[in-house]
Design a protein around this motif. Structure first.
Motif, PDB file in Angstrom:
ATOM      1  N   GLU A  33       3.055   1.956 -11.644  1.00 22.71           N
ATOM      2  CA  GLU A  33       3.101   3.106 -10.742  1.00 22.71           C
ATOM      3  C   GLU A  33       4.498   3.693 -10.693  1.00 22.71           C
ATOM      4  N   ARG A  89       0.808  -1.219   0.000  1.00 25.04           N
ATOM      5  CA  ARG A  89       0.000   0.000   0.000  1.00 25.04           C
ATOM      6  C   ARG A  89       0.846   1.276   0.000  1.00 25.04           C
ATOM      7  N   ASN A 130      -2.173   5.791 -12.500  1.00 23.39           N
ATOM      8  CA  ASN A 130      -1.818   4.890 -11.408  1.00 23.39           C
ATOM      9  C   ASN A 130      -1.072   5.553 -10.261  1.00 23.39           C
ATOM     10  N   THR A 166       3.351   4.080  -1.426  1.00 21.15           N
ATOM     11  CA  THR A 166       3.519   4.544  -2.801  1.00 21.15           C
ATOM     12  C   THR A 166       4.881   4.113  -3.326  1.00 21.15           C
ATOM     13  N   LYS A 173      -0.336   7.001  -6.759  1.00 19.71           N
ATOM     14  CA  LYS A 173      -1.026   6.793  -5.489  1.00 19.71           C
ATOM     15  C   LYS A 173      -0.835   8.036  -4.636  1.00 19.71           C
TER      16      LYS A 173
END
Lengths: 570, 276
Positions: free
Chosen positions: B142, B17, B238, B19, B240
């Motif tokens: 990401e 979770r 994507n 980044t 975060k």
């Protein structure tokens, strides 16, 4: 009709690429109105792609050159618009489904335009979800391109265009890389988007019959940089223009012409599924009766035998399962099936690039197990789809000579054999040219020559006519037919229905790693269950025969094919 | 094609979770600290901490087992090499000699050398779990967004994403090209003599280069048609958002850096010396 708003206008527009001696577009006059669906057809080199590039701004931003005359997109002069401004108005789906897939996943690829516009993330997510739903990719948002089929990649590209507000959609040869069934779905999707989303649609394509699976408002025919016709499909089909410009007319139209039927407007010629062929029944039947029954010469001396062959990278995931087949000497066979059915894997097993998990490969009755790739290549030549994957020299002579040189052939013998092959392939006049100066079709011939020089007895060709227009298709296929007549056994891996109908003696159908059928092309393409299971497309001649109410529609197809072959072979 | 090794898998864990930017910064600073310091106490603490994080990540053993064995193999090789070339390095560093036993010539085993090599082992052990975690838990999608966030230009960041996107395609091209070369008799396997083999590899590189150049043209046209490079800034599908968890992780790495600097200053050297 009088209030139609023009969205694209070309007035006496000409364009010349910087590196070209002559203009590619000459005096184009063309108007596309809001909400229209227009098809632009033409042989390669007719300027149809260049015209598309002018509409989306790749010309002159990406491919530079000089233009004259005037052109407007949504009322604004083209000259004042950059590539980026134009991309707000015209969304483009390119030909190559792999090259234009720039995201790591479906969602990212659809989002690409919005990301570049720096749209806020929450809105990107909402709009991507909506666009993915519109193109039926909502279940695949997280998938990587390696796990998608060609059709899915193309749908993703369309999603990536729909996500912005561009009101004009431009499709550059959308069918070029798709199997027939997927191509049919693509045309249906484009049609749905056109109707439901109020877009103006422009399709550039030379596969006329496939595009006509759904209605188009107008067809624009281009030749040598000019617009030579701009008319509704039914008018175009009744004229002689298609034959003159070298665009393949739909097969059912050819069949009607062979039978001497008069082509009238009320017959709904442009749509095979609505065709009114009742009045033609008598003539079609009469024509069928004059044609001799097809005779099969059963000359069976097996050259290549495959027995119970299975292959997979992992034992529990077989790509090919228990495939058995034989290729006889002197045959011209096609292997068809959708992408991933195992066609290319099969050819790679035959050439020895992969080792079978189980089963046998025999050449003239002898097991090939212990033969190396190099040894097999002297008997079985393999020509890949993309000639650029095979060419490793800069000069034509050197490229063709390469295979002989590594086998120790030198001096006069080398020169004699290379020259002989170059003559066969019609490349002798170019023998001292650099390969980069050749066209795509000529390059393809160079790769065939470089295989022929090793004097194989079988040639396997992967999509021999991909990316070529009707004229080059004919040239290539007649060339292969000539080789075949001189004794070469030819195996063609293809998803071109025309190719198998017109040139294959026999068709082997693969689906999901299994052999599904092995029969004449006419019988395969009139068998609904095979057509469906292998994602093929029934031939329109069969549909014509059924719509005309002929008692033996399959027989009609096979007689049509043998007549057509005789006409072409002349 | 082949088994996917050491690749990202979508899982839900506190580590996943975080980044990508946080993980990138954490990994970079963590590696620097464990490369520089030889302080056994802090290395031990860091090692324990990295094991805890590894357990938290729920990463499966088979996803990294092969790479782990590879690392352990080189790790062993490294240790043997250190001992062979420099069996008294520990004595030089710690300034004392407690010989345990003599082997041959100038080779003898000393406590100092053992302790020195133990420290090197600890350095490996602190970096390896974090490096594996970074690779296994960062979504490649990401990653570009993360690079962009920590200040790399978005064009360069996207180039990294594009490289990841097209590597499988180029591998496939390479395979096709090499197959056709082999069929024509250009052998690139070990059966061929070295010079000829090199020549044959060059014959494959030309078509590979040409087809890649062709691809670049399509890719860049496709990107420009969709507005890439139009604005100074772009957003990421994507990316975060930073959460409290990320700030906490960054705080941890700052503390680690600060403590190791403080330890080095108070010891007067990068080494912790238990022998004096």
């Amino acid at each position: 009709m009088s209030e139609r708003k023009p969205v694209i206008q070309f007035e006496d527009f000409s364009f010349q690429y910087r590196a070209q001696a002559e203009p590619t577009l000459r005096g184009i006059n063309l108007t596309v109105y809001e909400g229209e669906k227009v098809l632009i057809v033409g042989p390669s080199g007719s300027g149809k792609s260049t015209l598309g590039h002018c509409m989306n701004g790749l010309v002159p931003a990406f491919y530079s050159g000089e233009s004259s005359g005037s052109a407007f997109v949504l009322g604004q002069p083209l000259k004042g618009l950059g590539l980026f401004e134009l991309s707000e108005m015209v969304g483009t789906v390119l030909q190559d489904p792999d090259g234009q897939f720039v995201g790591l996943t479906v969602a990212e690829d659809i989002a690409f335009k919005l990301e570049n516009e720096a749209v806020e993330q929450g809105e990107i997510h909402r709009r991507v979800a909506a666009a993915a739903l519109a193109v039926g990719m909502d279940k695949h948002l997280g998938d990587a391109p390696q796990n998608l089929s060609g059709g899915q990649k193309q749908r993703t590209s369309l999603g990536g265009v729909l996500v912005s507000d561009a009101s004009i959609l431009l499709f550059d040869e959308p069918l070029a890389n798709l199997d027939p069934h997927t191509g049919k779905l693509a045309i249906e999707l484009i049609d749905r988007v056109h109707r439901e989303m109020d877009k103006t649609v422009i399709i550039i394509e030379h596969r006329l019959e496939d595009v006509l699976h759904r209605n188009v408002d107008r067809i624009i025919v281009m030749q040598e940089g000019r617009v030579i016709a701009d008319q509704p499909a039914s008018e175009l089909l009744r004229s002689e223009l298609l034959g003159q410009t070298g665009i393949r007319e739909p097969l059912y139209i050819t069949a009607l012409k062979y039978a001497g039927c008069e082509l009238r407007e009320e017959m709904k010629l442009e749509r095979i599924d609505e065709l009114q062929a009742d009045q033609c029944s008598a003539k079609l039947q009469a024509w069928q009766d004059t044609q001799p029954e097809e005779v099969h010469s059963q000359e069976c001396s097996p050259l290549l035998e495959i027995e119970d062959l299975s292959f997979g990278y992992e034992p529990d995931a077989l790509i090919l399962q228990h495939v058995s087949l034989r290729i006889n000497k002197g045959e011209m066979v096609s292997i068809v099936g959708k992408n991933g059915a195992g066609k290319s894997t099969l050819s790679k097993l035959i050439c020895g690039f992969y080792r079978p998990s189980s089963g046998k490969l025999k050449y003239k009755g002898a097991d090939m197990r212990s033969d190396t790739i190099k040894e097999r290549a002297e008997r079985i030549g393999f020509v890949m789809q993309n000639p650029n994957h095979m060419i490793s020299k800069t000069q034509i002579f050197d490229e063709v000579a390469l295979g002989l040189q590594v086998r120790g052939v030198t001096g006069e013998e080398l020169q004699r054999r290379v020259h002989q092959v170059l003559k066969i392939c019609g490349l002798y006049p170019f023998r001292n040219w650099p390969i980069s100066a050749l066209s795509f079709g000529q390059k393809k011939r160079v790769t065939i020559a470089s295989i022929l020089v090793l004097e194989p007895e079988v040639m396997i060709l992967d999509e021999p006519t991909a990316g070529q227009d009707f004229k080059h298709y004919n040239e290539m296929m007649e060339f292969l037919r000539t080789l075949n007549r001189e004794g070469m056994t030819v195996v063609m891996i293809t998803h071109d229905m025309h190719l198998m109908l017109e040139y294959a003696d026999r068709t082997i159908v693969l689906a999901d790693g299994k052999k599904l059928a092995d029969d004449t092309p006419a019988r395969i393409l009139t068998d609904a269950s095979i057509v469906e299971a292998a994602d093929l497309k029934e031939t329109s001649v069969f549909e014509l025969a059924k719509r005309a109410g002929l008692p033996e529609p399959r027989e009609f197809v096979s007689r049509f094919i043998s007549y057509d072959r005789r006409v072409r072979g002349r | 094609m082949k088994v996917q090794m050491l690749s990202y898998k979508r899982l839900d864990s506190p580590i996943h979770r975080l980044t990508g930017s946080t993980k990138l910064i954490f990994f970079a600073l963590w590696s620097v600290v464990s490369m520089i310091t030889y302080d056994t106490r802090s290395l031990l603490v860091m090692f324990l901490f990295s094991l805890i994080m590894f357990a938290l990540s729920k990463v499966k053993y088979q996803d990294y087992s092969f790479v782990l064995y590879l690392i352990l193999f080189f790790f062993l090789l490294n240790h043997i090499a250190i001992f062979l070339f420099s069996p008294h390095e520990g004595n030089k560093i710690y300034g004392t000699t407690h010989e345990l036993f003599h082997i041959v010539g100038w080779y003898s085993v000393t406590l100092e050398q053992l302790f020195y090599q133990f420290n090197i082992m600890l350095k490996y052990l602190t970096v390896v779990p974090i490096a594996l975690l970074f690779i296994l838990t960062t979504d490649p999608s990401e990653f570009a967004a993360s690079l962009n966030r920590i200040g790399v230009s978005y064009k360069i960041s996207y180039a990294v994403a594009l490289a990841m996107r097209y590597i499988p395609d180029i591998q496939r091209d390479y395979q096709n090209i090499s197959f056709s070369a082999q069929a024509r008799g250009l052998d690139t396997s070990r059966k061929e003599k070295l010079f000829k083999r090199l020549k044959n590899v060059v014959a494959i590189l030309l078509p590979l280069t040409l087809s890649s150049v062709e691809r670049i043209e399509v890719v860049s046209a496709a990107m420009e048609l969709r507005g890439f490079g139009r604005h100074k800034r772009r957003t990421w599908y994507n990316a975060k958002p930073f959460t409290a968890r990320d700030y906490a992780a960054l705080a941890v790495i700052v503390i680690v850096v600060a403590v190791s600097i403080a330890l080095a200053v108070s010891n007067g050297s990068r080494f912790y010396n238990p022998f004096v």
